[in-house]
Scaffold this motif. Structure first.
Motif, PDB file in Angstrom:
ATOM      1  N   TYR A 231       0.837  -1.203   0.000  1.00 30.64           N
ATOM      2  CA  TYR A 231       0.000   0.000   0.000  1.00 30.64           C
ATOM      3  C   TYR A 231       0.872   1.253   0.000  1.00 30.64           C
ATOM      4  CZ  TYR A 231      -3.903  -3.065   1.043  1.00 30.64           C
ATOM      5  OH  TYR A 231      -4.846  -4.057   0.977  1.00 30.64           O
ATOM      6  N   ASP A 232       0.458   2.220  -0.805  1.00 34.44           N
ATOM      7  CA  ASP A 232       1.102   3.524  -0.832  1.00 34.44           C
ATOM      8  C   ASP A 232       0.595   4.323   0.373  1.00 34.44           C
ATOM      9  OD1 ASP A 232       1.154   6.508  -1.564  1.00 34.44           O
ATOM     10  OD2 ASP A 232       2.424   5.629  -3.125  1.00 34.44           O
ATOM     11  N   VAL A 233       1.487   4.643   1.299  1.00 32.15           N
ATOM     12  CA  VAL A 233       1.071   5.267   2.559  1.00 32.15           C
ATOM     13  C   VAL A 233       0.459   6.654   2.356  1.00 32.15           C
ATOM     14  CG1 VAL A 233       1.874   6.084   4.813  1.00 32.15           C
ATOM     15  CG2 VAL A 233       2.703   3.904   3.901  1.00 32.15           C
ATOM     16  N   PRO A 234       1.071   7.566   1.584  1.00 31.85           N
ATOM     17  CA  PRO A 234       0.443   8.886   1.415  1.00 31.85           C
ATOM     18  C   PRO A 234      -0.968   8.817   0.836  1.00 31.85           C
ATOM     19  CG  PRO A 234       2.725   8.962   0.696  1.00 31.85           C
ATOM     20  CD  PRO A 234       2.409   7.531   0.941  1.00 31.85           C
ATOM     21  N   ILE A 235      -1.179   7.965  -0.158  1.00 35.53           N
ATOM     22  CA  ILE A 235      -2.526   7.851  -0.736  1.00 35.53           C
ATOM     23  C   ILE A 235      -3.487   7.255   0.287  1.00 35.53           C
ATOM     24  CG2 ILE A 235      -3.890   6.778  -2.557  1.00 35.53           C
ATOM     25  CD1 ILE A 235      -1.498   6.903  -4.370  1.00 35.53           C
ATOM     26  N   THR A 236      -3.001   6.338   1.098  1.00 36.60           N
ATOM     27  CA  THR A 236      -3.840   5.757   2.149  1.00 36.60           C
ATOM     28  C   THR A 236      -4.283   6.824   3.143  1.00 36.60           C
ATOM     29  OG1 THR A 236      -2.708   3.622   1.942  1.00 36.60           O
ATOM     30  CG2 THR A 236      -3.917   4.042   3.983  1.00 36.60           C
ATOM     31  N   VAL A 237      -3.362   7.696   3.529  1.00 35.09           N
ATOM     32  CA  VAL A 237      -3.708   8.782   4.455  1.00 35.09           C
ATOM     33  C   VAL A 237      -4.705   9.738   3.808  1.00 35.09           C
ATOM     34  CG1 VAL A 237      -2.788  10.754   5.728  1.00 35.09           C
ATOM     35  CG2 VAL A 237      -1.527   8.593   5.692  1.00 35.09           C
ATOM     36  N   VAL A 238      -4.510  10.029   2.526  1.00 37.72           N
ATOM     37  CA  VAL A 238      -5.442  10.912   1.814  1.00 37.72           C
ATOM     38  C   VAL A 238      -6.844  10.312   1.800  1.00 37.72           C
ATOM     39  CG1 VAL A 238      -6.018  11.851  -0.460  1.00 37.72           C
ATOM     40  CG2 VAL A 238      -3.689  12.038   0.408  1.00 37.72           C
ATOM     41  N   SER A 239      -6.939   9.003   1.618  1.00 38.54           N
ATOM     42  CA  SER A 239      -8.260   8.366   1.606  1.00 38.54           C
ATOM     43  C   SER A 239      -8.962   8.534   2.951  1.00 38.54           C
ATOM     44  CB  SER A 239      -8.126   6.885   1.253  1.00 38.54           C
ATOM     45  OG  SER A 239      -7.487   6.159   2.291  1.00 38.54           O
ATOM     46  N   ALA A 240      -8.197   8.475   4.042  1.00 40.44           N
ATOM     47  CA  ALA A 240      -8.797   8.691   5.365  1.00 40.44           C
ATOM     48  C   ALA A 240      -9.307  10.118   5.507  1.00 40.44           C
ATOM     49  CB  ALA A 240      -7.780   8.377   6.458  1.00 40.44           C
ATOM     50  N   LEU A 241      -8.515  11.075   5.059  1.00 39.82           N
ATOM     51  CA  LEU A 241      -8.927  12.478   5.158  1.00 39.82           C
ATOM     52  C   LEU A 241     -10.162  12.753   4.308  1.00 39.82           C
ATOM     53  CD1 LEU A 241      -5.437  14.248   5.069  1.00 39.82           C
ATOM     54  CD2 LEU A 241      -6.881  13.753   7.056  1.00 39.82           C
ATOM     55  N   ILE A 242     -10.255  12.100   3.149  1.00 41.03           N
ATOM     56  CA  ILE A 242     -11.437  12.281   2.299  1.00 41.03           C
ATOM     57  C   ILE A 242     -12.691  11.847   3.043  1.00 41.03           C
ATOM     58  CG2 ILE A 242     -12.607  11.416   0.233  1.00 41.03           C
ATOM     59  CD1 ILE A 242      -9.895  11.332  -1.156  1.00 41.03           C
ATOM     60  N   ALA A 243     -12.623  10.706   3.720  1.00 45.80           N
ATOM     61  CA  ALA A 243     -13.795  10.208   4.447  1.00 45.80           C
ATOM     62  C   ALA A 243     -14.201  11.159   5.561  1.00 45.80           C
ATOM     63  CB  ALA A 243     -13.498   8.817   5.012  1.00 45.80           C
TER      64      ALA A 243
END
Length: 296
Positions: free
Chosen positions: A80-92
């Protein structure tokens, strides 16, 4: 096309993901109920932030990655790409927060709930597919358009129902039942979206970069624990409507019908000077008395 297994560890991951979604939904609904009764704008913003983290961060995003723990593709590892994973959390979190802001201010109406539901549902779907885009594996991802559209529709309906419950449900039993329903909706959206996925493996498997799920699991679990404990503490520490009503009643009792403040009660008489002399606090001191020694 590679074989996909959504339940690598059996029923454990879907059960845990459902439990997370119910827990986050319950805490989020309780926090959302405080928005409408908050006395100040600052309090409304505070409860809105907590509700957004509970629903967006715990009920939706954490549920998504807990379910992904059981996702496996035969013939390739998954990172998993960590920055994109964090962005997905912020989107939610941001999507849920904006939805709560739409329905939590002003007069509640079907239009507000509908607009907030569409915006929040689209944000939840964006979170899901952003999280999927964070996957790194030895192949390419494909999606069935019909099932993707169905998952987005489920997300919008689930978000609309969640916002409606957030502004209408008050009793504890109703909140618990609503959280169970929201858990079903969130998981239904996730697994519908996952059913749209197909993986086509590359003939030559190169090095797969990114963080393994075991690496992400510890910080995700710690973050969930921190958020849940913080939410529970905030809910327990905040005064309820009954507390405010009791305080208002006591304040009213301190004012007489004419509007004048009732004076504070005076201390009881102290004929022998116990309080002034503080003899009870000094062991061995003589007991005060008014007796006058007779003349010798």
């Amino acid at each position: 096309m590679a074989e996909i297994n959504h339940f690598e560890y059996g029923w454990i991951t879907p059960a845990l993901s459902y439990a997370l979604s119910v827990l986050g939904s319950f805490l989020g609904l309780v926090c959302a109920a405080r928005i409408r009764v908050a006395a100040t704008t600052g309090q409304r913003v505070w409860w809105g932030i907590l509700a957004a983290w509970a629903i967006g961060g715990t009920a939706i995003w954490s549920m998504h990655f807990m379910a992904m723990l059981g996702f496996a593709v035969e013939g390739t590892r998954i990172r998993y790409d960590v920055p994109i994973t964090v962005v997905s959390a912020l989107i939610a979190v941001v999507a849920v927060g904006i939805g709560l802001a739409i329905v939590g201010t002003g007069r509640v109406s079907a239009l507000r709930i509908g607009v907030g539901g569409v915006f929040t549902g689209a944000g939840v779907a964006a979170m899901h597919y952003t999280g999927m885009a964070a996957m790194r594996l030895g192949g390419s991802l494909g999606y069935d358009g019909v099932r993707v559209a169905l998952s987005v529709a489920i997300a919008v309906v689930a978000a609309t129902v969640a916002l409606w419950l957030a502004v209408t449900v008050r009793r504890a039993l109703a909140v618990a039942a609503s959280a169970l329903v929201m858990g079903v909706a969130v998981n239904g959206m996730h697994f519908t979206g996952m059913s749209a996925l197909s993986v086509h493996l590359h003939e030559q498997q190169g090095e797969i970069t990114g963080a393994g799920f075991s690496t992400l699991l510890v910080p995700i679990v710690l973050a969930v624990i921190f958020v849940v404990v913080g939410l529970v503490y905030a809910l327990l520490a905040a005064p309820t409507e009954e507390d405010r009503a009791g305080a208002a009643y006591l304040d009213a009792r301190r004012v007489d019908p004419a509007g004048a403040s009732v004076p504070d009660p005076q201390p009881a008489p102290d004929p022998v000077g116990l309080r002034a002399r503080g003899t009870l606090a000094r062991p061995g001191s003589t007991f005060p008395t008014r007796r006058v020694d007779p003349p010798r």
